[in-house]
Design a protein around this motif. Structure first.
Motif, PDB file in Angstrom:
ATOM      1  N   GLY A  88    -113.826   2.599 -27.528  1.00  0.00           N
ATOM      2  CA  GLY A  88    -114.864   1.690 -28.011  1.00  0.00           C
ATOM      3  C   GLY A  88    -116.252   2.125 -27.584  1.00  0.00           C
ATOM      4  N   LEU A  89    -116.384   2.585 -26.334  1.00  0.00           N
ATOM      5  CA  LEU A  89    -117.686   3.011 -25.822  1.00  0.00           C
ATOM      6  C   LEU A  89    -118.184   4.259 -26.550  1.00  0.00           C
ATOM      7  CD1 LEU A  89    -119.962   2.699 -23.783  1.00  0.00           C
ATOM      8  CD2 LEU A  89    -118.552   3.899 -22.096  1.00  0.00           C
ATOM      9  N   ALA A  90    -117.285   5.223 -26.776  1.00  0.00           N
ATOM     10  CA  ALA A  90    -117.672   6.442 -27.491  1.00  0.00           C
ATOM     11  C   ALA A  90    -118.084   6.120 -28.924  1.00  0.00           C
ATOM     12  CB  ALA A  90    -116.513   7.440 -27.473  1.00  0.00           C
ATOM     13  N   LEU A  91    -117.315   5.250 -29.605  1.00  0.00           N
ATOM     14  CA  LEU A  91    -117.655   4.863 -30.974  1.00  0.00           C
ATOM     15  C   LEU A  91    -118.992   4.138 -31.029  1.00  0.00           C
ATOM     16  CD1 LEU A  91    -114.300   3.604 -32.565  1.00  0.00           C
ATOM     17  CD2 LEU A  91    -115.694   5.560 -33.292  1.00  0.00           C
ATOM     18  N   PHE A  92    -119.245   3.274 -30.035  1.00  0.00           N
ATOM     19  CA  PHE A  92    -120.496   2.519 -30.030  1.00  0.00           C
ATOM     20  C   PHE A  92    -121.679   3.457 -29.832  1.00  0.00           C
ATOM     21  CE2 PHE A  92    -123.804  -0.281 -28.514  1.00  0.00           C
ATOM     22  CZ  PHE A  92    -123.630  -1.408 -29.311  1.00  0.00           C
ATOM     23  N   THR A  93    -121.524   4.441 -28.957  1.00  0.00           N
ATOM     24  CA  THR A  93    -122.601   5.402 -28.719  1.00  0.00           C
ATOM     25  C   THR A  93    -122.880   6.214 -29.985  1.00  0.00           C
ATOM     26  OG1 THR A  93    -121.905   5.552 -26.400  1.00  0.00           O
ATOM     27  CG2 THR A  93    -123.369   7.278 -27.223  1.00  0.00           C
ATOM     28  N   LEU A  94    -121.807   6.679 -30.648  1.00  0.00           N
ATOM     29  CA  LEU A  94    -121.966   7.428 -31.897  1.00  0.00           C
ATOM     30  C   LEU A  94    -122.611   6.570 -32.978  1.00  0.00           C
ATOM     31  CD1 LEU A  94    -121.383   9.842 -33.783  1.00  0.00           C
ATOM     32  CD2 LEU A  94    -119.090   8.882 -34.155  1.00  0.00           C
ATOM     33  N   ALA A  95    -122.141   5.328 -33.114  1.00  0.00           N
ATOM     34  CA  ALA A  95    -122.694   4.432 -34.135  1.00  0.00           C
ATOM     35  C   ALA A  95    -124.165   4.130 -33.879  1.00  0.00           C
ATOM     36  CB  ALA A  95    -121.891   3.136 -34.186  1.00  0.00           C
ATOM     37  N   SER A  96    -124.555   4.023 -32.610  1.00  0.00           N
ATOM     38  CA  SER A  96    -125.961   3.788 -32.273  1.00  0.00           C
ATOM     39  C   SER A  96    -126.828   4.963 -32.716  1.00  0.00           C
ATOM     40  CB  SER A  96    -126.113   3.565 -30.768  1.00  0.00           C
ATOM     41  OG  SER A  96    -125.425   2.406 -30.361  1.00  0.00           O
ATOM     42  N   ALA A  97    -126.325   6.195 -32.501  1.00  0.00           N
ATOM     43  CA  ALA A  97    -127.064   7.377 -32.947  1.00  0.00           C
ATOM     44  C   ALA A  97    -127.195   7.388 -34.475  1.00  0.00           C
ATOM     45  CB  ALA A  97    -126.353   8.642 -32.462  1.00  0.00           C
ATOM     46  N   LEU A  98    -126.108   7.046 -35.173  1.00  0.00           N
ATOM     47  CA  LEU A  98    -126.142   7.011 -36.637  1.00  0.00           C
ATOM     48  C   LEU A  98    -127.104   5.938 -37.147  1.00  0.00           C
ATOM     49  CD1 LEU A  98    -122.323   7.435 -37.397  1.00  0.00           C
ATOM     50  CD2 LEU A  98    -124.129   9.147 -37.712  1.00  0.00           C
ATOM     51  N   ALA A  99    -127.106   4.767 -36.486  1.00  0.00           N
ATOM     52  CA  ALA A  99    -128.001   3.681 -36.903  1.00  0.00           C
ATOM     53  C   ALA A  99    -129.462   4.072 -36.705  1.00  0.00           C
ATOM     54  CB  ALA A  99    -127.672   2.404 -36.137  1.00  0.00           C
TER      55      ALA A  99
ATOM     56  N   ALA B 252    -123.470   1.960 -40.330  1.00  0.00           N
ATOM     57  CA  ALA B 252    -123.512   2.211 -38.887  1.00  0.00           C
ATOM     58  C   ALA B 252    -123.363   0.916 -38.100  1.00  0.00           C
ATOM     59  CB  ALA B 252    -124.817   2.914 -38.522  1.00  0.00           C
ATOM     60  N   ARG B 253    -123.959  -0.147 -38.606  1.00  0.00           N
ATOM     61  CA  ARG B 253    -123.839  -1.445 -37.924  1.00  0.00           C
ATOM     62  C   ARG B 253    -122.406  -1.967 -37.987  1.00  0.00           C
ATOM     63  NH1 ARG B 253    -126.547  -4.049 -34.273  1.00  0.00           N
ATOM     64  NH2 ARG B 253    -126.588  -6.050 -35.339  1.00  0.00           N
ATOM     65  N   LEU B 254    -121.716  -1.742 -39.096  1.00  0.00           N
ATOM     66  CA  LEU B 254    -120.307  -2.131 -39.182  1.00  0.00           C
ATOM     67  C   LEU B 254    -119.485  -1.356 -38.149  1.00  0.00           C
ATOM     68  CD1 LEU B 254    -119.873  -2.296 -43.065  1.00  0.00           C
ATOM     69  CD2 LEU B 254    -119.731  -4.226 -41.477  1.00  0.00           C
ATOM     70  N   LEU B 255    -119.757  -0.060 -38.018  1.00  0.00           N
ATOM     71  CA  LEU B 255    -119.049   0.750 -37.030  1.00  0.00           C
ATOM     72  C   LEU B 255    -119.389   0.285 -35.610  1.00  0.00           C
ATOM     73  CD1 LEU B 255    -117.183   3.125 -36.438  1.00  0.00           C
ATOM     74  CD2 LEU B 255    -119.194   4.634 -36.518  1.00  0.00           C
ATOM     75  N   GLN B 256    -120.647  -0.061 -35.388  1.00  0.00           N
ATOM     76  CA  GLN B 256    -121.047  -0.617 -34.092  1.00  0.00           C
ATOM     77  C   GLN B 256    -120.275  -1.884 -33.772  1.00  0.00           C
ATOM     78  OE1 GLN B 256    -125.334  -1.324 -33.925  1.00  0.00           O
ATOM     79  NE2 GLN B 256    -125.434  -0.014 -32.125  1.00  0.00           N
TER      80      GLN B 256
ATOM     81  N   PHE C 255    -131.720   1.275 -31.181  1.00  0.00           N
ATOM     82  CA  PHE C 255    -130.399   1.905 -31.242  1.00  0.00           C
ATOM     83  C   PHE C 255    -130.329   3.159 -30.369  1.00  0.00           C
ATOM     84  CE2 PHE C 255    -130.974  -0.119 -35.503  1.00  0.00           C
ATOM     85  CZ  PHE C 255    -130.020  -1.117 -35.344  1.00  0.00           C
ATOM     86  N   PHE C 256    -131.391   3.955 -30.379  1.00  0.00           N
ATOM     87  CA  PHE C 256    -131.377   5.202 -29.624  1.00  0.00           C
ATOM     88  C   PHE C 256    -131.224   4.978 -28.114  1.00  0.00           C
ATOM     89  CE2 PHE C 256    -133.903   7.556 -33.130  1.00  0.00           C
ATOM     90  CZ  PHE C 256    -132.721   7.988 -33.718  1.00  0.00           C
ATOM     91  N   VAL C 257    -131.726   3.848 -27.600  1.00  0.00           N
ATOM     92  CA  VAL C 257    -131.641   3.625 -26.147  1.00  0.00           C
ATOM     93  C   VAL C 257    -130.197   3.486 -25.677  1.00  0.00           C
ATOM     94  CG1 VAL C 257    -133.917   2.574 -25.911  1.00  0.00           C
ATOM     95  CG2 VAL C 257    -131.963   1.134 -26.454  1.00  0.00           C
ATOM     96  N   ASN C 258    -129.282   3.201 -26.611  1.00  0.00           N
ATOM     97  CA  ASN C 258    -127.876   3.087 -26.213  1.00  0.00           C
ATOM     98  C   ASN C 258    -127.235   4.442 -25.912  1.00  0.00           C
ATOM     99  OD1 ASN C 258    -127.872   0.283 -26.647  1.00  0.00           O
ATOM    100  ND2 ASN C 258    -127.351   0.532 -28.805  1.00  0.00           N
ATOM    101  N   ILE C 259    -127.803   5.508 -26.464  1.00  0.00           N
ATOM    102  CA  ILE C 259    -127.148   6.820 -26.369  1.00  0.00           C
ATOM    103  C   ILE C 259    -127.055   7.319 -24.935  1.00  0.00           C
ATOM    104  CG2 ILE C 259    -127.229   9.226 -27.128  1.00  0.00           C
ATOM    105  CD1 ILE C 259    -128.617   8.220 -29.691  1.00  0.00           C
TER     106      ILE C 259
END
Length: 495
Positions: free
Chosen positions: A89-100, A112-116, A179-183
């Motif tokens: 979940g953490l890896a997916l959230f980080t990736l989705a944040s970069a995509l968003a 990207a928000r759906l994936l987040q 979103f980028f601050v999550n990466i």
């Protein structure tokens, strides 16, 4: 020899609290993204030329996907490995944040928000499950207190942090940085999670329930969608989904009762601590999360506050909630459900004081006159969320901690969707009927919120009355509702 044993025990304790810190950072990040996007909507509209419906989906899509996977993800963590599911979940959230953050168009951002949302829903039940696994007794209350503080602060400071980032980075591209601050946070937390979270215990692997996943998912989506799209989906046809959802969820219940390894143990609702605790959570989240929705609209659209200052206005709530949640987590094992009832009384009193303050001074100084009442609301909220979660899960075996927490959080998400829709409907109807009286619209919305909080209080009081009737004269009755200490699972969880 004694010294070495003490050193080993101290090291184990430190490792457990370090593991909790990693969980709370990740939970904060996912919960923050529920509220932080609200203040970024004007910036997103300008940057991506988004329509009103597309903007709504950046909010409702996240909430819908989040609520959809909570129970299956909790069950998967219980059945396989909470650490592995948490890290996924953490890896997916980080990736989705970069995509968003990199979204070139609105459809990209919505996807990207759906994936987040999916990633947040996968991650969050593991946090409660890991707390159940790692902590017992009064320590569990402290751990849930820290989680409650995280929930309250993340919900309240999201608008302020979002406004600050947009102010620093500019209106056109400032929204990307929320979103980028999550990466970097995700990249640091991932290796720490691998090192600190407990590895799965080898033994019998619990069976999964794919049919139950489909039925529950369909029921949650059809139940939440009319509320999430209440303003965008015109007409009454959307409300036909509610009876459809009831039928689907009834089918889910019937299936689960026959399944040898159900997705969710519905027998938990026969425990008063769990059933009434879940009802309190649903009602309370329906009310308190709507406060920030209508208050931000009032300040920004009605009074011309910037995104940053609108967020700053709810800081008293965040401070009160964070401090009180930590204290409530330490006190819940001693006082039990009466502590939750006290918190709800404080929330109700604070809301009445906010109503009076806005009635007396509805102009641009409203942030100052509501500061103290919002502090009281925050203190009350801190005494509700963490203690109620501790009590609700107190009789749940740690092996079911993730799925039980998933059911609880699904109820919270559904309550939030329904509450925001109901409060928003009253707010906008008043705004239209009074030709733009934002203060009146806010006060009318507060009345609905107060009604939901009082309903949660009535449920807590009913629990107290039932607990006293069933209490034994020879001793305290436990956290079922009378204020005793939390009842522990019969099997001690592995550290």
């Amino acid at each position: 020899m004694i010294s070495s044993v003490r050193t080993e025990s101290t090291g184990t304790d430190r490792r457990r609290w370090q593991a909790l810190s990693v969980c709370l950072v990740a939970a904060f990040m996912t919960l923050l993204d529920i509220s932080i996007v609200n203040v970024a909507l004007p910036s997103i509209r300008e940057g991506l030329h988004a329509s009103e419906g597309a903007l709504q989906w950046t909010l409702s899509g996240y909430a819908l996907a989040f609520g959809l996977v909570l129970v299956p993800a909790g069950r998967l963590g219980d059945a396989r490995s909470r650490r592995a599911v948490f890290m996924t979940g953490l890896a997916l959230f980080t990736l989705a944040s970069a995509l968003a953050g990199a979204a070139p168009a609105m459809w990209w951002l919505i996807a990207a928000r759906l994936l987040q949302g999916v990633a947040g829903g996968v991650l969050n039940p593991q946090v409660a499950g890991l707390i159940q696994q790692l902590f017992q007794g009064a320590e569990r209350g402290r751990a849930f207190g820290a989680l409650g503080a995280t929930i309250g602060v993340a919900t309240a400071v999201g608008p302020m942090l979002g406004g600050a980032l947009i102010s620093l980075a500019g209106t056109e591209h400032g929204w990307r940085w929320i979103f980028f601050v999550n990466i970097p946070v995700g990249l640091v937390a991932l290796p720490l999670a691998w090192r600190l979270l407990p590895a799965p215990v080898r033994g019998e692997r619990l069976a999964l329930d794919p049919v139950g996943v489909v039925l529950l998912g369909a029921g949650v989506v059809t139940a939440m969608l009319p509320f999430l799209q209440e303003r965008q989906w015109q007409g009454l046809a959307k409300w036909l989904l509610i009876p459809v959802a009831a039928v689907v969820l009834a089918g889910f219940v019937a299936w689960e009762r026959r399944h040898p390894a159900p997705l969710a143990d519905l027998g938990l609702f026969r425990r008063r601590s769990y059933a009434l605790g879940a009802a309190i959570a649903l009602l309370y989240f329906a009310g308190f999360t709507a406060i920030f929705f209508i208050f931000t609209l009032y300040l920004q659209n009605g009074l011309g506050y910037s995104a940053f200052y609108a967020g700053l206005a709810v800081t008293p709530f965040a401070v009160g909630s964070g401090v009180a949640a930590a204290i409530g987590g330490r006190l819940v094992s001693r006082f039990g459900r009466p502590l939750v009832a006290l918190g709800l009384v404080l929330v109700a009193a604070g809301l009445v004081a906010v109503w009076i303050a806005v009635e007396v001074n509805p102009g641009r100084g409203v942030a100052w006159v509501t500061a103290l009442p919002l502090l009281v609301v925050g203190v009350g909220s801190g005494l509700v969320i963490a203690p109620n979660q501790t009590i609700t899960l107190s009789e749940v075996p740690y092996t079911q901690g993730g799925s039980a927490a998933g059911v609880l959080q699904t109820g919270q998400r559904m309550g939030t969707a329904a509450g925001v829709a109901a409060v928003g409907a009253v707010f906008f109807a008043t705004l239209a009927g009074t030709r733009g009286d934002w203060a009146a619209a806010f006060r009318h919305g507060l009345v609905v919120i107060l009604g939901l909080v009082l309903a949660a209080l009535a449920t807590a009081l009913a629990d107290l009355v039932a607990g006293r009737r069933r209490a034994r004269p020879s001793g305290p009755s436990g956290t079922g509702g009378t204020g005793g200490t939390a009842r522990e699972p019969t099997a001690r969880p592995p550290a």
